[in-house]
Design an enzyme around this catalytic site. Structure first.
Site, short mmCIF file in Angstrom:
data_model
loop_
_atom_site.label_atom_id
_atom_site.label_comp_id
_atom_site.label_asym_id
_atom_site.label_seq_id
_atom_site.Cartn_x
_atom_site.Cartn_y
_atom_site.Cartn_z
N TYR A 135 8.88 -4.25 -2.28
CA TYR A 135 7.96 -3.11 -2.49
C TYR A 135 7.54 -3.04 -3.97
O TYR A 135 6.35 -2.90 -4.28
CB TYR A 135 8.67 -1.84 -2.06
N LYS B 296 3.75 -3.45 -5.46
CA LYS B 296 3.07 -2.38 -6.21
C LYS B 296 2.75 -2.83 -7.65
O LYS B 296 1.73 -2.40 -8.21
CB LYS B 296 3.92 -1.10 -6.21
#
Ligand code: NAP
Length: 250
Positions: free
Chosen positions: A158, A162
């Site tokens: 993740y 990002k």
């Protein structure tokens, strides 16, 4: 809440059936935009559109599509532009987590998170930009995360996705700046939505302890900042990443 700052504009919001995406759609609709809600599940989308109508008195268009499917993305953006005559605002909000510690994270979890969070943002932006370039006007706002700025144990996939969104945002901003198109990101911290509701109590306690404001944010607090970056009040802001995190990011 109602105003006219998005009157005459068409806005596409991904992952709009709930959470931060729904609140972004609500801010844009309340400002007079024609909003296209994009999400994977048809039923959830219909419910979100009904809720938006009840809360803002505006009908939204809906489109069930997976942001990782390039053919579906291209079709939905062409249809949105054709039906409304424009495509002004894109909010790349659809995102997922598949958390685990590095040694337990399998390649499938990595690929899935990269596909939705990073490739989905790329595909939506690429195909929306074709319409925005023709208009010489566009506002793109991407949902990054504090995890992508400072890292977070258990979120290697993740955080990497990002951080990728941050680099992508800065590059797209530079490529499109001459054509009246801005591209910015917000980096939410710990926000109360379905995504964080599923976290174990221990993880929530640890996250709370790291927030100077000592509370979670709300989806509406993030959406208000997204709406600012999507508005003409932010006309001279591009390539930036704005944390919305109660003071978490350094
Ligand atoms: P959420 O409540 O889980 O909602 C995400 C929405 O995206 C869901 O409706 C989901 O559909 C949809 N979605 C997932 N995969 C999709 C795909 N392939 N194509 C289209 N739609 C898809 O998430 P949230 O908390 O509102 O987060 C929104 C964004 O903010 C995400 O990018 C997230 O990474 C970011 N963010 C959130 C936080 C936080 O604390 N909540 C913090 C930092 C950043 P389903 O219902 O089918 O899953």
């Amino acid at each position: 809440m109602c105003n006219t700052r998005f009157e005459g504009k068409t806005a596409v919001v991904t992952g709009a059936a709930r959470g931060i995406g729904y609140q972004c759609a609500r801010q844009l609709a309340a400002g007079g935009a024609t909003v296209v809600l994009v999400d994977v599940l048809e039923d959830a989308l219909r419910q979100a559109a009904d809720k938006l109508q009840a809360e803002c008195g505006r009908a939204a268009l809906t489109c069930a599509a997976d942001v990782t499917d390039e053919a579906a993305v291209e079709k939905l953006l062409d249809e949105a532009a054709e039906k409304t005559g424009r495509l002004d605002i894109l909010i790349n909000n659809a995102g997922i987590t598949r958390d685990d510690l590095l040694l337990r994270m399998d390649a499938r979890m990595w690929d899935l998170v990269m596909a939705v969070n990073l490739k989905g943002t790329f595909l939506m932006t690429k195909h929306a930009a074709r319409h925005m370039l023709r208009q010489r006007y566009g506002r793109i706002v991407n949902l990054a995360s504090v995890s992508g700025l400072v890292g977070n144990p258990g979120q290697a996939n993740y955080s990497a996705s990002k951080a990728g969104v941050v680099g992508f945002t800065r590059t797209v901003a530079r490529e499109l700046a001459k054509r009246g198109i801005t591209c910015n990101a917000v980096a939410p911290g710990f926000i109360k939505t379905d995504m964080t509701d599923v976290l174990p109590e221990k993880a929530k306690e640890m996250a709370l302890a790291a927030i100077p404001m000592q509370r979670m944010g709300t989806a509406e607090e993030v959406a208000r900042v997204v709406a600012f970056l999507a508005s003409d009040e932010a006309a001279y802001v591009t390539g930036h990443v704005l944390p919305v995190d109660g003071g978490m990011a350094p």
